[in-house]
Design an enzyme around this catalytic site. Sequence first.
Site, PDB file in Angstrom:
ATOM      1  N   ASP A  49       0.845  -1.206   0.000  1.00 57.59           N
ATOM      2  CA  ASP A  49       0.000   0.000   0.000  1.00 57.59           C
ATOM      3  C   ASP A  49       0.876   1.250   0.000  1.00 57.59           C
ATOM      4  O   ASP A  49       0.663   2.184  -0.781  1.00 57.59           O
ATOM      5  CB  ASP A  49      -0.901   0.040   1.250  1.00 57.59           C
ATOM      6  CG  ASP A  49      -1.870  -1.121   1.353  1.00 57.59           C
ATOM      7  OD1 ASP A  49      -3.080  -0.901   1.353  1.00 57.59           O
ATOM      8  OD2 ASP A  49      -1.384  -2.283   1.433  1.00 57.59           O
ATOM      9  N   ASP A 126      -6.079   5.122  -4.892  1.00 55.98           N
ATOM     10  CA  ASP A 126      -6.144   4.018  -3.932  1.00 55.98           C
ATOM     11  C   ASP A 126      -5.005   3.075  -4.283  1.00 55.98           C
ATOM     12  O   ASP A 126      -5.051   2.357  -5.279  1.00 55.98           O
ATOM     13  CB  ASP A 126      -7.497   3.296  -3.964  1.00 55.98           C
ATOM     14  CG  ASP A 126      -7.676   2.453  -2.700  1.00 55.98           C
ATOM     15  OD1 ASP A 126      -6.647   2.062  -2.106  1.00 55.98           O
ATOM     16  OD2 ASP A 126      -8.823   2.184  -2.318  1.00 55.98           O
ATOM     17  N   THR A 131      -7.329  -4.248   0.203  1.00 57.01           N
ATOM     18  CA  THR A 131      -6.140  -4.824   0.867  1.00 57.01           C
ATOM     19  C   THR A 131      -6.452  -6.213   1.435  1.00 57.01           C
ATOM     20  O   THR A 131      -5.596  -7.103   1.399  1.00 57.01           O
ATOM     21  CB  THR A 131      -5.650  -3.881   1.995  1.00 57.01           C
ATOM     22  OG1 THR A 131      -5.431  -2.591   1.431  1.00 57.01           O
ATOM     23  CG2 THR A 131      -4.356  -4.374   2.615  1.00 57.01           C
ATOM     24  N   HIS A 215     -18.996  -3.760   4.764  1.00 57.57           N
ATOM     25  CA  HIS A 215     -18.821  -2.673   3.791  1.00 57.57           C
ATOM     26  C   HIS A 215     -20.090  -2.457   2.961  1.00 57.57           C
ATOM     27  O   HIS A 215     -20.240  -1.423   2.317  1.00 57.57           O
ATOM     28  CB  HIS A 215     -17.671  -2.968   2.820  1.00 57.57           C
ATOM     29  CG  HIS A 215     -16.325  -2.988   3.474  1.00 57.57           C
ATOM     30  ND1 HIS A 215     -15.168  -3.263   2.789  1.00 57.57           N
ATOM     31  CD2 HIS A 215     -15.958  -2.763   4.768  1.00 57.57           C
ATOM     32  CE1 HIS A 215     -14.135  -3.207   3.624  1.00 57.57           C
ATOM     33  NE2 HIS A 215     -14.594  -2.911   4.829  1.00 57.57           N
ATOM     34  N   ASP A 269     -12.161   5.171  -3.501  1.00 54.90           N
ATOM     35  CA  ASP A 269     -12.767   3.845  -3.691  1.00 54.90           C
ATOM     36  C   ASP A 269     -13.723   3.807  -4.881  1.00 54.90           C
ATOM     37  O   ASP A 269     -14.212   2.720  -5.223  1.00 54.90           O
ATOM     38  CB  ASP A 269     -13.538   3.422  -2.440  1.00 54.90           C
ATOM     39  CG  ASP A 269     -12.614   2.943  -1.326  1.00 54.90           C
ATOM     40  OD1 ASP A 269     -11.552   2.361  -1.638  1.00 54.90           O
ATOM     41  OD2 ASP A 269     -12.954   3.152  -0.145  1.00 54.90           O
TER      42      ASP A 269
HETATM   43  P1  AMP Z   1     -14.499  -3.526  -0.909  1.00 54.13           P
HETATM   44  O1  AMP Z   1     -13.296  -4.262  -1.359  1.00 54.13           O
HETATM   45  O2  AMP Z   1     -15.494  -3.306  -1.988  1.00 54.13           O
HETATM   46  O3  AMP Z   1     -15.091  -4.104   0.333  1.00 54.13           O
HETATM   47  O4  AMP Z   1     -14.038  -2.058  -0.574  1.00 54.13           O
HETATM   48  C1  AMP Z   1     -12.890  -1.811   0.167  1.00 54.13           C
HETATM   49  C2  AMP Z   1     -12.995  -0.412   0.691  1.00 54.13           C
HETATM   50  O5  AMP Z   1     -14.094  -0.305   1.582  1.00 54.13           O
HETATM   51  C3  AMP Z   1     -11.822   0.021   1.510  1.00 54.13           C
HETATM   52  O6  AMP Z   1     -10.876   0.655   0.694  1.00 54.13           O
HETATM   53  C4  AMP Z   1     -12.402   0.993   2.525  1.00 54.13           C
HETATM   54  O7  AMP Z   1     -12.080   2.330   2.200  1.00 54.13           O
HETATM   55  C5  AMP Z   1     -13.908   0.834   2.360  1.00 54.13           C
HETATM   56  N1  AMP Z   1     -14.643   0.668   3.610  1.00 54.13           N
HETATM   57  C6  AMP Z   1     -14.173   0.515   4.875  1.00 54.13           C
HETATM   58  N2  AMP Z   1     -15.205   0.431   5.769  1.00 54.13           N
HETATM   59  C7  AMP Z   1     -16.340   0.554   5.053  1.00 54.13           C
HETATM   60  C8  AMP Z   1     -17.742   0.564   5.389  1.00 54.13           C
HETATM   61  N3  AMP Z   1     -18.157   0.413   6.640  1.00 54.13           N
HETATM   62  N4  AMP Z   1     -18.636   0.722   4.387  1.00 54.13           N
HETATM   63  C9  AMP Z   1     -18.228   0.860   3.105  1.00 54.13           C
HETATM   64  N5  AMP Z   1     -16.916   0.851   2.724  1.00 54.13           N
HETATM   65  C10 AMP Z   1     -15.989   0.699   3.672  1.00 54.13           C
HETATM   66 MG    MG Z   2      -9.872   1.052  -1.085  1.00 51.94          MG
END
Ligand code: AMP
Ligand code: MG
Length: 325
Positions: A49, A126, A131, A215, A269
């Site tokens: 990262d 990003d 990650t 998320h 994102d």
């Molecule tokens: P994904 O791989 O689609 O789950 O997205 C990853 C991204 O979700 C990360 O880079 C975070 O910035 C973001 N993230 C972290 N916590 C949350 C949350 N509670 N709701 C939505 N996105 C989130």
């Molecule tokens: Mg991200």
Amino acid sequence: MTGRSRFTSELDTAAIAVREAAHLCMDVLREMQLKPVRKRDSSPVTVADYGSQALICDTLSRLFPNDPVVAEESAEELFSNGHDSVMDGILTHVNAYRPHAGADDVARWIDVGSHGDPARRYWTVDPVDGTKGFLRGSQFAVALALVEDGAPVVGVLACPRLQIHDKCGILATAVRGQGTFIEPLFETGVPTALRVRGTDNPADSRYCESVEGSHSSHDDAARVATDLGITNPPIRMDSQAKYAVVCGGQADIYMRLPSGRRFVENVWDHAAGSLLVEEAGGRVSDCRGSVLDFGQGRRLTANRGVIATNGRLHDDVLHALSRLA
Ligand code: AMP
Ligand code: MG
């Protein structure tokens, strides 16, 4: 300047920067320097990262010194958490691409991305999106976008583990008004145009969502799917690779429905991925149907959740969501 040639140097620079960063990520994977450390919010972060962000920010600050950069990681977090030893690993990998860089240079490059206030024109990065996927051997992405007047105008996404059509490891690029293209990430190859799948029958469609139920609410997405008569199981995938699969037609809908906690989405994102879908013929909005507003600063404070579709199914999804509410 003609319409076709707008943003040519921005696109070329972004593609070079993202390719280089994706290569650094693969170097880290090969050397198994994967031991993540925890950030203050307890999410994991790795040498990849920070190294990826350092390379991209260095390139942007040399070629576009007047453009602010909004990126996910910060050197302050790296040092304040007592993770100084992580810097040795970062430096080893960055030095493969910038042989003369020292720890101070790397910290300075990472912090190029600390811009916070709303800006008329800015880049957003990003460095390793997803990650958790990176760590568990599944999808992740390196994402870079240029935003002007609240909307992405250039988007570049590297998905080293994603297969689209016959290509495994893809670089997807888009410039507003000029379409979306993919090319192989690890070989040279001619960019080919990507178009969403044209189905207008929800029952025949597929949807994708985050692997992480925290998320994006899996339950609410399943309710929307049932309402629309979707019987195909969801495709669960980390990172903005979800936007790329909508562009490539493997999915027709990406639902990111707020889960319990109040969370405001980060610009990095969604900026690159949402432009890719729009330029591939699809549509992107938040859960209420509002356009994503990237002009508010580091977060999408004017929006709630994200819906990306092939366009034809968009209103169906929004109507199903309003019935759910
Ligand atoms: P994904 O791989 O689609 O789950 O997205 C990853 C991204 O979700 C990360 O880079 C975070 O910035 C973001 N993230 C972290 N916590 C949350 C949350 N509670 N709701 C939505 N996105 C989130
Ligand atoms: Mg991200």
